[in-house]
Scaffold this motif. Structure first.
Motif, PDB file in Angstrom:
ATOM      1  N   ALA A 138     -25.169   3.834 -51.758  1.00  0.00           N
ATOM      2  CA  ALA A 138     -26.488   3.516 -50.899  1.00  0.00           C
ATOM      3  C   ALA A 138     -26.334   2.550 -49.769  1.00  0.00           C
ATOM      4  CB  ALA A 138     -27.557   3.024 -52.061  1.00  0.00           C
ATOM      5  N   SER A 139     -25.362   1.858 -49.677  1.00  0.00           N
ATOM      6  CA  SER A 139     -25.018   0.641 -48.785  1.00  0.00           C
ATOM      7  C   SER A 139     -25.274   1.480 -47.343  1.00  0.00           C
ATOM      8  CB  SER A 139     -24.014  -0.076 -49.026  1.00  0.00           C
ATOM      9  OG  SER A 139     -22.994   0.615 -48.600  1.00  0.00           O
ATOM     10  N   ARG A 140     -25.573   0.714 -46.285  1.00  0.00           N
ATOM     11  CA  ARG A 140     -25.395   1.023 -44.864  1.00  0.00           C
ATOM     12  C   ARG A 140     -24.013   0.877 -44.371  1.00  0.00           C
ATOM     13  NH1 ARG A 140     -30.813  -1.064 -41.700  1.00  0.00           N
ATOM     14  NH2 ARG A 140     -32.393  -0.292 -42.973  1.00  0.00           N
ATOM     15  N   VAL A 141     -23.426  -0.140 -44.964  1.00  0.00           N
ATOM     16  CA  VAL A 141     -21.935  -0.188 -44.434  1.00  0.00           C
ATOM     17  C   VAL A 141     -21.170   1.023 -44.924  1.00  0.00           C
ATOM     18  CG1 VAL A 141     -21.891  -2.692 -44.320  1.00  0.00           C
ATOM     19  CG2 VAL A 141     -21.393  -1.643 -46.485  1.00  0.00           C
ATOM     20  N   ASN A 142     -21.422   1.507 -45.837  1.00  0.00           N
ATOM     21  CA  ASN A 142     -20.793   2.685 -46.328  1.00  0.00           C
ATOM     22  C   ASN A 142     -21.099   4.027 -45.577  1.00  0.00           C
ATOM     23  OD1 ASN A 142     -18.995   4.411 -48.284  1.00  0.00           O
ATOM     24  ND2 ASN A 142     -20.936   5.468 -48.747  1.00  0.00           N
ATOM     25  N   ALA A 143     -22.489   4.085 -45.250  1.00  0.00           N
ATOM     26  CA  ALA A 143     -23.065   5.175 -44.494  1.00  0.00           C
ATOM     27  C   ALA A 143     -22.368   4.918 -43.143  1.00  0.00           C
ATOM     28  CB  ALA A 143     -24.501   4.966 -44.669  1.00  0.00           C
ATOM     29  N   LEU A 147     -16.607   1.162 -44.463  1.00  0.00           N
ATOM     30  CA  LEU A 147     -15.942   1.389 -45.736  1.00  0.00           C
ATOM     31  C   LEU A 147     -15.037   2.543 -45.761  1.00  0.00           C
ATOM     32  CD1 LEU A 147     -18.615   0.137 -48.374  1.00  0.00           C
ATOM     33  CD2 LEU A 147     -16.799  -1.203 -47.262  1.00  0.00           C
ATOM     34  N   ASP A 148     -14.424   2.982 -46.579  1.00  0.00           N
ATOM     35  CA  ASP A 148     -13.603   4.327 -46.771  1.00  0.00           C
ATOM     36  C   ASP A 148     -14.629   5.355 -47.434  1.00  0.00           C
ATOM     37  OD1 ASP A 148     -11.934   6.480 -46.880  1.00  0.00           O
ATOM     38  OD2 ASP A 148     -10.304   5.163 -47.345  1.00  0.00           O
ATOM     39  N   ASP A 149     -15.619   5.894 -46.702  1.00  0.00           N
ATOM     40  CA  ASP A 149     -16.821   6.576 -47.249  1.00  0.00           C
ATOM     41  C   ASP A 149     -16.147   7.754 -47.871  1.00  0.00           C
ATOM     42  OD1 ASP A 149     -16.210   7.395 -44.901  1.00  0.00           O
ATOM     43  OD2 ASP A 149     -18.194   8.391 -44.479  1.00  0.00           O
ATOM     44  N   VAL A 150     -15.086   8.540 -47.239  1.00  0.00           N
ATOM     45  CA  VAL A 150     -14.506   9.658 -47.736  1.00  0.00           C
ATOM     46  C   VAL A 150     -13.891   9.623 -48.869  1.00  0.00           C
ATOM     47  CG1 VAL A 150     -12.962  11.449 -47.207  1.00  0.00           C
ATOM     48  CG2 VAL A 150     -14.108  10.443 -45.399  1.00  0.00           C
ATOM     49  N   GLY A 219     -19.694  -5.914 -55.496  1.00  0.00           N
ATOM     50  CA  GLY A 219     -20.129  -7.393 -55.104  1.00  0.00           C
ATOM     51  C   GLY A 219     -19.807  -7.450 -53.722  1.00  0.00           C
ATOM     52  N   ASN A 220     -18.536  -7.056 -53.423  1.00  0.00           N
ATOM     53  CA  ASN A 220     -18.103  -7.348 -51.981  1.00  0.00           C
ATOM     54  C   ASN A 220     -18.832  -6.339 -50.912  1.00  0.00           C
ATOM     55  OD1 ASN A 220     -15.774  -9.179 -51.864  1.00  0.00           O
ATOM     56  ND2 ASN A 220     -14.772  -7.554 -53.521  1.00  0.00           N
ATOM     57  N   VAL A 221     -19.167  -5.320 -51.537  1.00  0.00           N
ATOM     58  CA  VAL A 221     -20.079  -4.328 -50.578  1.00  0.00           C
ATOM     59  C   VAL A 221     -21.284  -5.004 -50.466  1.00  0.00           C
ATOM     60  CG1 VAL A 221     -21.095  -2.122 -50.547  1.00  0.00           C
ATOM     61  CG2 VAL A 221     -18.911  -2.348 -51.460  1.00  0.00           C
ATOM     62  N   SER A 278     -16.155 -10.044 -45.075  1.00  0.00           N
ATOM     63  CA  SER A 278     -16.704  -9.115 -46.214  1.00  0.00           C
ATOM     64  C   SER A 278     -16.311  -7.774 -46.370  1.00  0.00           C
ATOM     65  CB  SER A 278     -18.195  -9.407 -46.398  1.00  0.00           C
ATOM     66  OG  SER A 278     -18.856  -8.795 -45.182  1.00  0.00           O
ATOM     67  N   VAL A 279     -16.247  -7.005 -45.155  1.00  0.00           N
ATOM     68  CA  VAL A 279     -15.558  -5.741 -45.162  1.00  0.00           C
ATOM     69  C   VAL A 279     -14.201  -5.511 -45.652  1.00  0.00           C
ATOM     70  CG1 VAL A 279     -15.172  -3.652 -43.628  1.00  0.00           C
ATOM     71  CG2 VAL A 279     -17.316  -4.708 -43.727  1.00  0.00           C
ATOM     72  N   HIS A 280     -13.414  -6.492 -45.094  1.00  0.00           N
ATOM     73  CA  HIS A 280     -11.948  -6.756 -45.466  1.00  0.00           C
ATOM     74  C   HIS A 280     -11.910  -7.058 -47.013  1.00  0.00           C
ATOM     75  CE1 HIS A 280      -7.949  -7.606 -44.990  1.00  0.00           C
ATOM     76  NE2 HIS A 280      -7.904  -8.631 -45.863  1.00  0.00           N
ATOM     77  N   ALA A 281     -12.743  -8.021 -47.512  1.00  0.00           N
ATOM     78  CA  ALA A 281     -12.801  -7.955 -49.016  1.00  0.00           C
ATOM     79  C   ALA A 281     -12.871  -6.829 -49.842  1.00  0.00           C
ATOM     80  CB  ALA A 281     -13.572  -9.333 -49.170  1.00  0.00           C
TER      81      ALA A 281
END
Length: 295
Positions: A138-143, A147-150, A219-221, A278-281
């Motif tokens: 549900a995170s925007r960073v994933n959308a 992140l590696d959304d695939v 948690g990192n996400v 944080s994205v790297h983590a």
């Protein structure tokens, strides 16, 4: 219900929607067989159809329209009934749907887990895993693809299914073990039962390790999500900075306000670095969670 992600999506949805049918199945319910016509019925239908067709033709050949219409009605309707019966009587839609769900539940048995079948401890673990997965998806960073959304779309359902599958086996075996132990054990059996109980506990700890890995990733996400949102808010404010400065200058407000506003640029840079960290983590946690295909 948690379904093996290898099940086709349409079938998986049918399984999830079919939980009431599954409950009936567990009480011993089976669908009625589909209605079929015997060879005797087919022969009778053929004879009756021929007679009806002859009657219709005779009615159409009469001189008076009224008599022809009467023959058409009296002998044509039975023919329509015959044709309907010949093709089989329509099934009740609900019964047909339940039959289809029943067949799918039987076909995919072992590839779905009903969460209500889990014991209390297992249900809590699965709920924790599902909350962690929901945090990521549900995170925007994933959308936004940070992140590696695939791979998330493949790995996270696979993790949920594996955890649910293991917990279902653990719950069933633990219930049987407790039932056996509750009847009382001789010293000889106690010597065997105790190591088996420890094996169950070890299995639960292993599943717990999977869940905790998911929670670390989530948690990192979540950290990346907070930095992402704050970064964009700062960017919005910085984009209007000249308007604030103009208003302060025109109004003769406290001169110290301008330096305070100028710090927005510094905050934006700081948050951008925090977002990257944080994205790297999160990526590092993902790699730990999903080691990739074995070589």
């Amino acid at each position: 219900m948690v379904v093996d992600p290898g099940v086709p999506p349409e079938d998986a949805q049918l399984l999830r929607d079919g939980r009431p049918v599954l409950a009936k199945m567990r009480r011993g319910w089976t669908p009625r067989p589909r209605r079929t016509l015997s060879p005797t019925h087919y022969r009778a239908i053929a004879v009756l159809g021929s007679v009806s067709l002859f009657g219709m033709l005779a009615g159409l050949g009469l001189g008076r329209h009224g008599s022809g219409l009467t023959y058409l009605v009296l002998l044509g309707i039975p023919l329509m009934i015959v044709l309907l019966v010949r093709n089989g009587l329509p099934e009740d839609e609900r019964a047909e749907h339940e039959r289809r769900v029943y067949e799918q539940l039987r076909w995919y048995e072992g590839r779905y887990v009903l969460t209500g079948d889990l014991d209390e401890s297992s249900a809590r673990l699965l709920a924790r895993a599902q909350r962690a997965i929901a945090t990521v998806t549900a995170s925007r960073v994933n959308a936004e693809g940070l992140l590696d959304d695939v791979r998330n779309g493949v790995m996270l359902p696979a993790q949920e299914w594996e955890i649910a599958r293991l917990l279902a086996k653990l719950s069933a075996l633990r219930a049987k073990h407790r039932e056996t132990v509750s009847r009382g054990l001789t010293p000889e059996v106690e010597a065997v039962a105790s190591p088996l109980a420890r094996a169950l506990d070890s299995s639960e700890e292993a599943v717990l390790g999977r869940v905790e890995a998911l929670e670390r990733y989530a948690g990192n996400v979540a950290d990346a999500e907070r930095a992402y949102l704050a970064h964009h808010q700062i960017e919005e404010l910085r984009g209007r900075l000249h308007q604030y400065e103009e208003l302060v200058a025109e109004s003769g407000a406290d001169g110290f306000a301008v330096p305070e506003l100028a710090r927005l640029a510094q905050d934006a840079d700081r948050l951008e670095h925090a977002l990257r960290r944080s994205v790297h983590a999160a990526h590092a946690a993902f790699r730990h969670l999903d080691p990739g295909p074995a070589t």
